[in-house]
Design an enzyme around this catalytic site. Sequence first.
Site, short mmCIF file in Angstrom:
data_model
loop_
_atom_site.label_atom_id
_atom_site.label_comp_id
_atom_site.label_asym_id
_atom_site.label_seq_id
_atom_site.Cartn_x
_atom_site.Cartn_y
_atom_site.Cartn_z
N THR A 154 0.86 -0.82 -0.64
CA THR A 154 -0.14 0.29 -0.34
C THR A 154 1.05 0.99 -0.13
O THR A 154 1.31 1.39 -0.87
CB THR A 154 -1.00 0.16 1.22
N LYS A 180 4.58 -6.83 3.50
CA LYS A 180 3.93 -5.49 3.16
C LYS A 180 4.32 -5.18 4.30
O LYS A 180 4.00 -5.41 5.51
CB LYS A 180 2.92 -5.35 2.31
N THR A 191 4.03 -7.59 11.60
CA THR A 191 4.09 -7.62 10.56
C THR A 191 3.12 -6.87 9.39
O THR A 191 3.64 -6.60 7.90
CB THR A 191 3.61 -9.25 10.28
N GLU A 277 6.94 4.14 7.56
CA GLU A 277 6.57 5.98 6.54
C GLU A 277 7.56 7.22 6.78
O GLU A 277 7.93 7.44 7.53
CB GLU A 277 5.32 6.00 6.50
N ASN A 408 1.20 10.42 7.04
CA ASN A 408 -0.13 9.65 7.45
C ASN A 408 -1.30 11.06 7.85
O ASN A 408 -2.72 10.09 8.20
CB ASN A 408 0.03 9.49 8.12
N THR A 413 -6.87 11.04 2.27
CA THR A 413 -7.85 12.08 1.61
C THR A 413 -7.06 12.72 0.61
O THR A 413 -7.33 13.21 -0.33
CB THR A 413 -8.04 13.31 2.34
#
Length: 413
Positions: A154, A180, A191, A277, A408, A413
Amino acid sequence: MADWQKITGGITAPRGYQAAGITAGLKPSGLPDLALIFSEVEAIAAGVFTTSQVKAACVEYCRQRLQAKQSARAILCNAGQANAATGTQGNLDTLESALAVAQALNISSESVLLASTGVIGQRIKMDALRSGIPKVVAALSATGSDAAAGAIITTDLVTKSIALQTTISDRPVRIGGIAKGSGMIHPNMATMLAFVTCDAVVSPHLWQQMLARAADRSFNSITVDGDTSTNDSLIALANGQSRTPAITEWGAEAEKLEAMLTAVCQHLAKAIARDGEGATCLIEVEVTGAHDELSARQIAKTIAGSSLVKSAIFGRDPNWGRIAAAAGRAGVPFEQENLQIKLGNFLMLENGQPLQFDRAAASAYLKKASVGAYLQQDTVLISVNVGNGYGVGKAWGCDLSYDYVKINAEYTT
C-alpha cells in the site's frame, strides 16, 4: 557462518509453489492489488496474527480455519480495503472470497486462507474481487513471486522479498517469503502482512512453534510508529515437496530449519522497518547482559520505539541520554552503574559514567547512514549492555521524519 545461502525466486523459490499479482481495480491508484499464492499440494499451515481486539474479518477467518485444519493450499490477499470493522457484511464478504477462490482453483474452501490490507472500515470492492479472482488464478506462475509482492503493498516504497536454501538429509530445502508494511507497525503483531513458503516436511505442531518463535525474534521486534494494525498476519506453508524425511521432533534438522525460517522473517521484518513511512535509515538496537532473551528484547524494543530516540536519529543528534532514558523505562530491572551505551563505534557511557566522544564524528555517522545503500550501509547501530547476564536481544525501527506526519495526515484524503 550461516548454514544456508540466499537464492532467487522469493515466495516461489521452494518447490511446488506458484504465485501471481494483478490489478483488479481495488486500489484507487490503479496499481496491482490482488495477489494469490498457491501450493500444488496440500501444505501444513501455521499462522501468527494481530493481538488487537479490533480484528479484520480475514484474521478471524484464518484463526478459525487453522484451528479446524492445520493445512491449506492457497492464500489470497487483497490490497486497498482492510475489511476491518465492517460488521456482519465484512464477514460475509470474507466467506464469499474464500469460496470464489476455491471454485476457481477446484479445491476445498477449507484450504483457502485470506489476508487484506488498506483503509480500516472499508469493505472489499466485491465486484472487482469477483472478476479479479479468475484472472489472478490464470496468472499463477512458478516465477510469480515479484508480481505477488507488488500486489500486496500500500504505502510501501519498495517490495519485500527473500529466499534461502539449506541442505537437510542431503537434499536442498528452501524457504521463501514476501511481506508488506510501512506504517502502523508495532509488536503484537508487527508484520502488517507476511507470507512464507517452505518445501520441507514438518509436523504441524512443530511448524507452528517454529513460526511463533521466529515471529518473536523478527516481526514482534520491529516498530515504526507504536501502532498495531487490525490486519497483521503472518502465514507460513510447508508442502513437503523437497522429499526430505519428515521432521517430527526437535533435533539438529529442526533447529536448522527454524534458524533459516527466522532468518527469512528477520530479513522481511528489517525491510518493513527500513521502509517506515518517511524513514531515512534503519535503526538496529542490540541489548546484552540482561537476565534472559525476553528481557533483552523488551529493552531493545523500547529503545527502538522511542519517539525521542527516533527523532534524534533523524536530526543526526547523538543524544545518548534519550537511549538511556528509554532503557530505564522498559520495565526490566538492571543496575544503572552497569549501563553501557554505544552508537556505532562511539562509546558514550561506560559503567554508568558519561564519556567524552567526538560529537561531530558521531553526527556524521548518522548522516552517512541516511544516504547508505538500502539494507546495507543504511543502518544505525545502537548497542546497550545492562549487566553480566546471558540474555541478548535485538529490535529494529527507523527514524521519525517530517514526512511521517505528512503521509499519515493525508492517508484517506
